[in-house]
Design a protein around this motif. Structure first.
Motif, mmCIF file in Angstrom:
data_model
loop_
_atom_site.group_PDB
_atom_site.id
_atom_site.type_symbol
_atom_site.label_atom_id
_atom_site.label_comp_id
_atom_site.label_asym_id
_atom_site.label_seq_id
_atom_site.Cartn_x
_atom_site.Cartn_y
_atom_site.Cartn_z
ATOM 1 N N LEU A 33 -4.275 1.031 -10.324
ATOM 2 C CA LEU A 33 -3.576 1.207 -8.897
ATOM 3 C C LEU A 33 -4.494 1.666 -8.216
ATOM 4 C CD1 LEU A 33 -0.020 2.127 -9.706
ATOM 5 C CD2 LEU A 33 -0.794 0.010 -9.055
ATOM 6 N N ILE A 34 -5.313 2.737 -8.528
ATOM 7 C CA ILE A 34 -6.138 3.488 -7.553
ATOM 8 C C ILE A 34 -7.366 2.543 -7.257
ATOM 9 C CG2 ILE A 34 -8.001 5.343 -7.641
ATOM 10 C CD1 ILE A 34 -6.068 6.850 -9.593
ATOM 11 N N ASN A 35 -7.803 1.834 -8.320
ATOM 12 C CA ASN A 35 -8.825 1.096 -7.847
ATOM 13 C C ASN A 35 -8.791 -0.257 -7.001
ATOM 14 O OD1 ASN A 35 -10.806 2.366 -9.688
ATOM 15 N ND2 ASN A 35 -10.213 1.194 -11.190
ATOM 16 N N ARG A 36 -7.557 -0.669 -7.077
ATOM 17 C CA ARG A 36 -6.877 -1.694 -6.241
ATOM 18 C C ARG A 36 -6.751 -1.196 -4.877
ATOM 19 N NH1 ARG A 36 -1.214 -5.095 -6.966
ATOM 20 N NH2 ARG A 36 -1.738 -6.629 -5.551
ATOM 21 N N ILE A 37 -6.348 -0.118 -4.506
ATOM 22 C CA ILE A 37 -6.011 0.765 -3.277
ATOM 23 C C ILE A 37 -7.485 0.957 -2.758
ATOM 24 C CG2 ILE A 37 -5.269 2.772 -2.056
ATOM 25 C CD1 ILE A 37 -3.144 2.718 -4.287
ATOM 26 N N LEU A 38 -8.213 1.303 -3.313
ATOM 27 C CA LEU A 38 -9.548 1.741 -2.882
ATOM 28 C C LEU A 38 -10.504 0.438 -2.547
ATOM 29 C CD1 LEU A 38 -10.867 4.793 -5.170
ATOM 30 C CD2 LEU A 38 -9.890 4.635 -2.968
ATOM 31 N N GLN A 39 -10.275 -0.503 -3.492
ATOM 32 C CA GLN A 39 -10.942 -1.994 -3.140
ATOM 33 C C GLN A 39 -10.234 -2.816 -1.876
ATOM 34 O OE1 GLN A 39 -13.548 -3.237 -4.827
ATOM 35 N NE2 GLN A 39 -13.665 -4.602 -2.719
ATOM 36 N N TRP A 40 -9.104 -2.497 -1.494
ATOM 37 C CA TRP A 40 -8.301 -3.002 -0.362
ATOM 38 C C TRP A 40 -8.708 -2.333 0.828
ATOM 39 C CZ3 TRP A 40 -2.554 -4.203 -0.563
ATOM 40 C CH2 TRP A 40 -1.976 -4.888 0.610
ATOM 41 N N LYS A 41 -9.093 -0.853 0.537
ATOM 42 C CA LYS A 41 -9.505 -0.153 1.734
ATOM 43 C C LYS A 41 -10.876 -0.513 2.207
ATOM 44 C CE LYS A 41 -9.001 2.980 5.103
ATOM 45 N NZ LYS A 41 -8.592 2.603 6.158
ATOM 46 N N GLU A 42 -11.724 -0.656 0.896
ATOM 47 C CA GLU A 42 -13.291 -1.006 1.410
ATOM 48 C C GLU A 42 -13.283 -2.385 1.904
ATOM 49 O OE1 GLU A 42 -16.891 -2.049 -1.587
ATOM 50 O OE2 GLU A 42 -15.499 -0.214 -1.841
ATOM 51 N N ASP A 43 -12.379 -3.306 1.525
ATOM 52 C CA ASP A 43 -12.390 -4.591 2.118
ATOM 53 C C ASP A 43 -11.774 -4.716 3.657
ATOM 54 O OD1 ASP A 43 -13.316 -5.643 -0.366
ATOM 55 O OD2 ASP A 43 -11.429 -6.557 -0.882
ATOM 56 N N GLU A 44 -10.914 -3.987 4.038
ATOM 57 C CA GLU A 44 -10.209 -3.751 5.208
ATOM 58 C C GLU A 44 -10.319 -2.327 5.833
ATOM 59 O OE1 GLU A 44 -6.506 -5.644 5.742
ATOM 60 O OE2 GLU A 44 -6.826 -7.118 3.716
ATOM 61 N N PRO A 45 -11.710 -1.918 6.161
ATOM 62 C CA PRO A 45 -11.763 -0.534 6.626
ATOM 63 C C PRO A 45 -10.686 -0.087 7.703
ATOM 64 C CG PRO A 45 -13.538 -1.774 6.712
ATOM 65 C CD PRO A 45 -12.861 -2.623 6.364
ATOM 66 N N ALA A 46 -10.244 -0.871 8.716
ATOM 67 C CA ALA A 46 -9.523 -0.859 9.665
ATOM 68 C C ALA A 46 -7.903 -0.736 9.186
ATOM 69 C CB ALA A 46 -9.414 -1.901 10.728
ATOM 70 N N ALA A 47 -7.584 -1.053 7.971
ATOM 71 C CA ALA A 47 -6.196 -1.003 7.467
ATOM 72 C C ALA A 47 -5.657 0.528 6.900
ATOM 73 C CB ALA A 47 -5.952 -1.551 6.132
ATOM 74 N N ASP A 48 -4.430 0.865 7.529
ATOM 75 C CA ASP A 48 -3.995 2.047 7.516
ATOM 76 C C ASP A 48 -3.897 2.271 5.800
ATOM 77 O OD1 ASP A 48 -2.709 4.656 7.914
ATOM 78 O OD2 ASP A 48 -0.970 3.882 7.600
#
Length: 63
Positions: A33-48
Motif C-alpha cells: 500500500l505504501i509503495n502504491r501510494i508513493l508511486q501514485w504521488k510520484e506520477d501525479e505530483p499535483a494530486a492531494d
C-alpha cells in the motif's frame, strides 16, 4: 516523501472503517500500500496525498 507520514495517514484512514487502533493487514500488505501510494504521488505530483491514501485504502477494502 516520508514513509512515516504515509503510514500515519494509512492508520488514520483505516480508523474510519475499523474501530480498533491496529491495522488489519500484514506488514507485506502495508508495504504494498505504501509503495502504491508513493508511486501514485510520484506520477501525479499535483494530486492531494490525503485523497490518494483514501482512494488506495478504499480500493484495497473493496477488492
Amino acid at each position: 516523501m516520508e514513509k512515516k507520514l504515509v503510514i500515519k495517514m494509512i492508520n488514520n484512514c483505516f480508523k474510519q472503517y475499523y474501530e480498533t487502533d491496529s491495522i488489519p493487514i500484514s506488514e507485506q500488505e502495508l508495504e504494498q500500500l505504501i509503495n502504491r501510494i508513493l508511486q501514485w504521488k510520484e506520477d501525479e505530483p499535483a494530486a492531494d496525498l490525503y485523497e490518494i491514501v483514501n482512494d488506495v485504502i478504499y480500493e484495497y477494502l473493496t477488492n
